[in-house]
Structure formats: structure tokens, C-alpha cells
Design an enzyme around this catalytic site. Structure first.
Site, short mmCIF file in Angstrom:
data_model
loop_
_atom_site.label_atom_id
_atom_site.label_comp_id
_atom_site.label_asym_id
_atom_site.label_seq_id
_atom_site.Cartn_x
_atom_site.Cartn_y
_atom_site.Cartn_z
N ILE A 1 33.12 -23.85 -26.47
CA ILE A 1 33.43 -25.29 -26.41
C ILE A 1 34.55 -25.61 -27.38
CG2 ILE A 1 31.16 -26.13 -25.67
CD1 ILE A 1 30.91 -26.92 -28.79
N GLY B 1 31.54 -25.94 -38.67
CA GLY B 1 31.92 -27.28 -39.14
C GLY B 1 30.83 -28.27 -38.73
N ARG C 1 38.40 -24.24 -27.81
CA ARG C 1 39.65 -24.48 -27.10
C ARG C 1 39.96 -23.25 -26.27
NH1 ARG C 1 39.61 -29.18 -27.79
NH2 ARG C 1 41.17 -30.55 -28.72
N GLU D 1 44.31 -24.48 -18.99
CA GLU D 1 43.55 -25.47 -18.23
C GLU D 1 44.45 -26.64 -17.88
OE1 GLU D 1 40.59 -26.11 -21.44
OE2 GLU D 1 41.29 -28.19 -21.48
N HIS E 1 36.26 -29.25 -19.52
CA HIS E 1 36.60 -29.79 -20.85
C HIS E 1 35.99 -31.19 -21.04
CE1 HIS E 1 39.78 -29.55 -24.27
NE2 HIS E 1 38.71 -30.22 -24.67
#
Ligand code: GLV
Length: 325
Positions: A233, A154, A235, A264, A282
């Protein structure tokens, strides 16, 4: 005045701006709110500015009958049940595009750090273990001239691919649909398994959905080269963390750079014992400029809905004609 809840501490000047336009409901939480806390906070609100740590589901929406919009200050929106939002007539929005470059930079920070053993070297020096210079000390992987695999091409994936050109890397990728040539920009489309097999290093940038849950498990990790670095990076949940830990322990890949984790922030403690993993909490989009742009866009989305204007980043367009007013 409309009542707006803000669930995380954000820039004070933006809070002041909101306070001039709306009645603000306690906005000083600096932690993700649990279901009960969130429902209590949002109960009488017309709008909510939330972050990816808060879950919006059927029960919450039923408990908040005035709510017209949930504005997520994140591009990923797996924390929102969009079907439930639409059923309840609540508009849901996110913050696409403004974080592409910062997030791509962080993918590279993790890739470079893991490939060149930066955090491991840092620990080595701090521990006083550097007694003399050695020719073979902390040898890492060469990025220049290697092949980068990107799973999820994307807007962020393409920003990562652009940076690969500067490193003289070839790019292979998987995306549900193959991109037009102008967007591919020389990158080669492959099935995910082929990317894992042929890339020297792999970055994951897919949204988290039922279809991408444990997209990378033991079987997929077995396809990676033993010299590969894996960067996530996307999820937590896209990678099966237990399988990754086992693969890292057994040297079935060289290293991993991880910004996101299952459960997390309570990540599997075994990660902390591994030298060949770089861990960040994150923060891929966390630069001052990008976080400001995300908050700005999220506020604009929220303000648009409250003013009866269709926001630019509406995630559930079907809601528009039957939304709560
Ligand atoms: C962060 O993870 C985001 O989705 O923006």
C-alpha cells in the site's frame, strides 16, 4: 481575490467554500493532468490543490511565477520535487495523519482478501464453478497466531500493527530508525531482509524515494516464505512488478494484495491473469470521511499559506523565510 486551481473533482461543498474565498480556476477535471495541461491550468494561479497524480517539477514552477503553494491532497509526496519548490519559493504541503486509520484498514482488507482468497472465491462463484461443497476447497492461509512483517513503521505502519493484536499476531518490523519502546508496543525491529525471511506475511508502507525504488525485487522476494502474502500500500516502484509477477507465477510466494503499481493506472497486464493477486486502484485512503478530512486539511494548508501563516503540514520548511509572496 487570489486565484486557486483545483485539479480534481472534490466535495462540492468544499469547492463552494473555496469559491467564496478565492477565484477558482476550472476545477472539474476528473483525471490526473499531464504536464502541459497542468502548466496551463496553474499558470496564473496563486495556489494549487493537487493530488498525487500530478507532477510538480522545476519546469512547472518556472512556468507558474505567481504560485505560492502546492497543496497535495495525499500524504505521499513523491510527485513533488521539494528541492525545486524551495528553489522557486513555493511552499509544499501534504495531508498526514488524517488517513492513517482508513489506510491501515485497507492494508488489512488486502491481507485478508489475499490470504483467504476472497476475490478468487468471488470469481469462482460468479463463474458458476461451485457445483458442490468440497472439504479442501479454496484453502487459504491462517492469520491468527502468525507473524506479520511491516516494512515502514511510521504512523500508518503502527496503525496496521495495532490491528494485528486483535488477530493474535506477532509483529516484526523494519524502519530506518528503531522506534522507542512505547511506539514499538511489542513489535520487534529487524533488518528488512530479516523481516522478509521471518514474517509469515509482509506489508509495505514505506515512502517512495530513490532509496526505496525496487526495495522488493527478485532477491528480496526469494527470501519470503512460499506461503507468504505480500501487501503493497506504499507506492508503485517500491516493488519491482515484473519480479513480483514472476514470483507469483512460480509460486515462490502464496499471494499478493496490491493497491499501487509501477506506471499506474497502466499496470502490467500479466497481473490480470493471476488468480493469486488482489488488485485495487490506489484507494487505500478512500473512505468518505477520510477523503473529506484530507481535502479539509489540504484546503487549510493552502489557506494558511495564502494568509501568510505557516501551515501545519509544511514539507519544505526552508522555504518559509524566502517564499514567494
Ligand atoms: C495516497 O496514496 C497518499 O499518499 O495519500
Amino acid at each position: 481575490m487570489k486565484r486557486v486551481a483545483v485539479t480534481q473533482r472534490i466535495f462540492p461543498e468544499l469547492i463552494e467554500e473555496l469559491a467564496r474565498r478565492y477565484t477558482l480556476v476550472d476545477n472539474q477535471a476528473d483525471h490526473g493532468l499531464g504536464a502541459a495541461e497542468l502548466a496551463a491550468r496553474l499558470r496564473d494561479c496563486d495556489a494549487a490543490l493537487i493530488t498525487a497524480g500530478e507532477q510538480v517539477d522545476d519546469a512547472l514552477l518556472a512556468a507558474c511565477p505567481r504560485l505560492q503553494v502546492v497543496s497535495n491532497i495525499a500524504v505521499g509526496y513523491n510527485n513533488l520535487d521539494l528541492a525545486a519548490c524551495t528553489r522557486h519559493g513555493v511552499a509544499a504541503t501534504n495531508t498526514p495523519d488524517v488517513l492513517n486509520e482508513a489506510t491501515a484498514d485497507h492494508a488489512w482488507a488486502l491481507l485478508l482478501a489475499a490470504a483467504r482468497r476472497v476475490t478468487e472465491s468471488d470469481r469462482f462463484v460468479r463463474a458458476g464453478r461451485w457445483q458442490r461443497w468440497e472439504f479442501e476447497m479454496l484453502m487459504g492461509a491462517e492469520l491468527h497466531g502468525s507473524t506479520l512483517g511491516i516494512v515502514g513503521m511510521g504512523r500508518i505502519g503502527r496503525a496496521i500493527a495495532r490491528r494485528a493484536r486483535g488477530f493474535g499476531m506477532r509483529v516484526v518490523y523494519h524502519n530506518r530508525s528503531r522506534l522507542p519502546a512505547v511506539q514499538e508496543d511489542g513489535a520487534i525491529w529487524m533488518a528488512t531482509e530479516e523481516v522478509l525471511r521471518s514474517a509469515d506475511h509482509v506489508v509495505l508502507v514505506v515512502p517512495y524515494t530513490q532509496a526505496t525504488h525496487h526495495l522488493i525485487g527478485a532477491a528480496q522476494l526469494a527470501l519470503l516464505k512460499p506461503t507468504a502474502v505480500l501487501v503493497n500500500i506504499a507506492r508503485g516502484g517500491v516493488v519491482d512488478d515484473a519480479a513480483l509477477i514472476e514470483a507469483l507465477q512460480q509460486g515462490r510466494l502464496a499471494a499478493a494484495g496490491l493497491d499501487v503499481f509501477e506506471n499506474e493506472p497502466r499496470l502490467d497486464p500479466r497481473f490480470l491473469t493471476l488468480d493469486n493477486v488482489v488488485l485495487t486502484p490506489h484507494i487505500a485512503s478512500s473512505t468518505r470521511a477520510t477523503r473529506r478530512a484530507m481535502a479539509r486539511l489540504a484546503i487549510d494548508n493552502l489557506a494558511d499559506v495564502l494568509a501568510g501563516k505557516r501551515p501545519s503540514a509544511l514539507l519544505n520548511p526552508d522555504v518559509w523565510d524566502c517564499r514567494r509572496r
